[in-house]
Design a protein around this motif. Structure first.
Motif, PDB file in Angstrom:
ATOM      1  N   ASN A  63      46.589 100.355 168.667  1.00  0.00           N
ATOM      2  CA  ASN A  63      46.963  98.712 169.320  1.00  0.00           C
ATOM      3  C   ASN A  63      48.083  98.975 170.162  1.00  0.00           C
ATOM      4  N   VAL A  64      48.043  98.658 171.613  1.00  0.00           N
ATOM      5  CA  VAL A  64      48.869  99.039 172.513  1.00  0.00           C
ATOM      6  C   VAL A  64      49.252  97.397 172.972  1.00  0.00           C
ATOM      7  N   THR A  65      50.506  97.213 172.917  1.00  0.00           N
ATOM      8  CA  THR A  65      51.150  95.988 173.539  1.00  0.00           C
ATOM      9  C   THR A  65      52.323  96.142 174.542  1.00  0.00           C
ATOM     10  N   ASN A  66      52.404  95.172 175.211  1.00  0.00           N
ATOM     11  CA  ASN A  66      53.572  95.312 176.312  1.00  0.00           C
ATOM     12  C   ASN A  66      54.656  94.083 176.323  1.00  0.00           C
ATOM     13  N   GLU A  67      54.932  93.938 174.652  1.00  0.00           N
ATOM     14  CA  GLU A  67      56.032  92.924 174.464  1.00  0.00           C
ATOM     15  C   GLU A  67      57.347  93.407 174.392  1.00  0.00           C
ATOM     16  N   ASP A  68      58.287  92.618 174.467  1.00  0.00           N
ATOM     17  CA  ASP A  68      59.551  93.004 174.670  1.00  0.00           C
ATOM     18  C   ASP A  68      59.983  93.260 173.273  1.00  0.00           C
ATOM     19  N   ILE A  69      60.421  94.309 172.904  1.00  0.00           N
ATOM     20  CA  ILE A  69      60.684  94.855 171.568  1.00  0.00           C
ATOM     21  C   ILE A  69      61.730  94.103 170.874  1.00  0.00           C
ATOM     22  N   LYS A  83      70.350  97.115 179.405  1.00  0.00           N
ATOM     23  CA  LYS A  83      69.099  97.945 178.938  1.00  0.00           C
ATOM     24  C   LYS A  83      69.623  99.160 177.755  1.00  0.00           C
TER      25      LYS A  83
END
Length: 136
Positions: A8-14, A51
């Motif tokens: 499962n790949v996601t591009n959510e803000d960790i 960051k």
């Protein structure tokens, strides 16, 4: 994705992710953005930069999942962040090592220069390996 089709790949803000919802793992591999540690950044703020704070999200993932092994990467300047001209030179690197140790991990690190391995550029990176969570 070709090698791990069921991942499962996601591009959510960790920072917004529920760390408990992350699948369990044996190995956590990661890095946090280098801009707050890099010599290319004249206003590098380390852990206190926009960051650089990602380190604390990595710590939260570790505390939620307790992986057996942790492998982290960053620029060589991490070793002296927030800067050699600062009275706190090495603060951030020391904090990472201490945090991992306090969490019960054995920790080893090494700075590696790609040029030492036949690559045509001098590209130094710091690698941190933590292992074998002990009972704390």
């Amino acid at each position: 994705m070709n090698n791990f089709p069921h991942t499962n790949v996601t591009n959510e803000d960790i920072s917004l992710v529920n760390k408990q919802a992350i699948p369990n793992m044996d190995l956590l591999v990661g890095g946090f953005p280098c801009q707050d540690y890099s010599v290319a950044s004249s206003g590098a703020k380390g852990f206190y930069g926009k960051k650089g704070v990602l380190w604390w999200d990595i710590k939260e993932v570790i505390e939620a999942k307790w992986p057996q092994f942790i492998f982290l990467e960053n620029v060589d300047r991490l070793l002296t962040s927030p800067g050699v001209n600062s009275d706190q030179s090495g603060r951030d690197f020391g904090m990472i090592l201490r945090t991992l140790s306090d969490l019960g991990y054995g920790v080893s690190w090494k700075m590696i220069n790609a040029a030492d391995y036949g690559f045509p550029q001098r590209r130094r990176r710091t690698f941190i390996f933590a292992f074998g969570k002990l009972q704390v």
